[in-house]
Design a protein around this motif. Structure first.
Motif, PDB file in Angstrom:
ATOM      1  N   GLU A  89      49.073  37.307  48.934  1.00  0.00           N
ATOM      2  CA  GLU A  89      49.999  38.414  48.680  1.00  0.00           C
ATOM      3  C   GLU A  89      50.495  38.436  47.236  1.00  0.00           C
ATOM      4  OE1 GLU A  89      53.197  38.713  51.425  1.00  0.00           O
ATOM      5  OE2 GLU A  89      51.950  38.349  53.179  1.00  0.00           O
ATOM      6  N   LEU A 134      46.349  43.516  54.894  1.00  0.00           N
ATOM      7  CA  LEU A 134      47.368  42.626  54.342  1.00  0.00           C
ATOM      8  C   LEU A 134      48.566  43.421  53.833  1.00  0.00           C
ATOM      9  CD1 LEU A 134      48.269  39.774  53.385  1.00  0.00           C
ATOM     10  CD2 LEU A 134      47.088  40.252  51.233  1.00  0.00           C
ATOM     11  N   LYS A 138      52.402  43.243  55.226  1.00  0.00           N
ATOM     12  CA  LYS A 138      53.483  42.944  54.288  1.00  0.00           C
ATOM     13  C   LYS A 138      54.563  44.024  54.343  1.00  0.00           C
ATOM     14  CE  LYS A 138      54.416  41.850  49.453  1.00  0.00           C
ATOM     15  NZ  LYS A 138      53.853  41.640  48.110  1.00  0.00           N
TER      16      LYS A 138
END
Length: 217
Positions: A89, A134, A138
């Motif tokens: 991330e 992802l 997030k």
């Protein structure tokens, strides 16, 4: 149309050699240089300026984040496709903020690389499916822990349509064709969107759309 000039930046020579062979299978691609780290790449730019750069992230001396940031500052027309072996991330956010146009896993299929090259060359963006997943995860976590959120600007249906197409990686010409608008009108809509969202380029607009869930991914 001439060949698309590409530079490969990765600290593993074996990967560069194999990747070069893959890309050279595309008749419209010309590999004009390679570098094993960010500093070598920045030095290379003194004599060769590519249209597209495939940029590794973890490298010695100068990493991909810093090399991308400095390259885009010096040559705003350069398009950078970030390459990584794993999802992270922090690196994802840093590379996006450095100005990259696409973010991909190294084990992506050949047709994905072809799709990314064409999208980026035509002014769009490209993210591997895993990257989109992802980002979505997030954002869900971000939404749960946020305490307050400023009121979002009001978008017209046309603006939402254009944001959606931008987030799918389409460039101005492709958006114009899909919306039956002129490229000039699309550019005007994008300018209005930058003002409404307080962003300054398409990558930042994509990040804004992800964070605020303006479109469904």
């Amino acid at each position: 149309m001439g060949k698309i000039k590409i530079v490969l930046v990765d600290d593993h020579k074996i990967f560069r050699d194999g990747f070069r062979l893959l890309l050279q299978s595309f008749p419209y691609v010309e590999i004009i240089g390679e570098a094993s780290n960010g500093q070598e790449f920045l030095d290379l730019l003194k004599t060769k300026v590519p249209e597209i750069v495939f940029m590794d992230i973890n490298m010695p001396h100068v990493d991909g984040v810093e090399a991308s940031r400095r390259a885009v500052e010096q040559f705003p027309d350069i398009k950078i496709i970030a390459l990584t072996t794993f999802l992270d991330e922090d690196y994802l956010e840093k590379m996006l903020m450095a100005g990259v146009e696409a973010y991909m896993l190294k084990n992506s299929e050949l047709d994905e690389f072809e799709k990314a090259i064409m999208k980026v060359h035509n002014g769009g963006n490209y993210f591997s499916d895993e990257i989109v997943s992802l980002l979505s995860d997030k954002l869900n976590r971000f939404r749960k822990r946020k305490k307050e959120q400023a009121t979002l600007p009001v978008f017209t249906e046309r603006e939402k349509e254009i944001i959606d197409l931008i987030c799918k990686g389409y460039g101005n010409k492709e958006i114009a064709e899909k919306t039956f608008l002129s490229p000039k009108t699309v550019e005007k809509h994008k300018s209005n969107l930058f003002q409404k969202t307080n962003t300054f380029n398409t990558v930042n607009l994509v990040i804004y759309a992800f964070k605020n869930q303006i479109v469904n991914f």
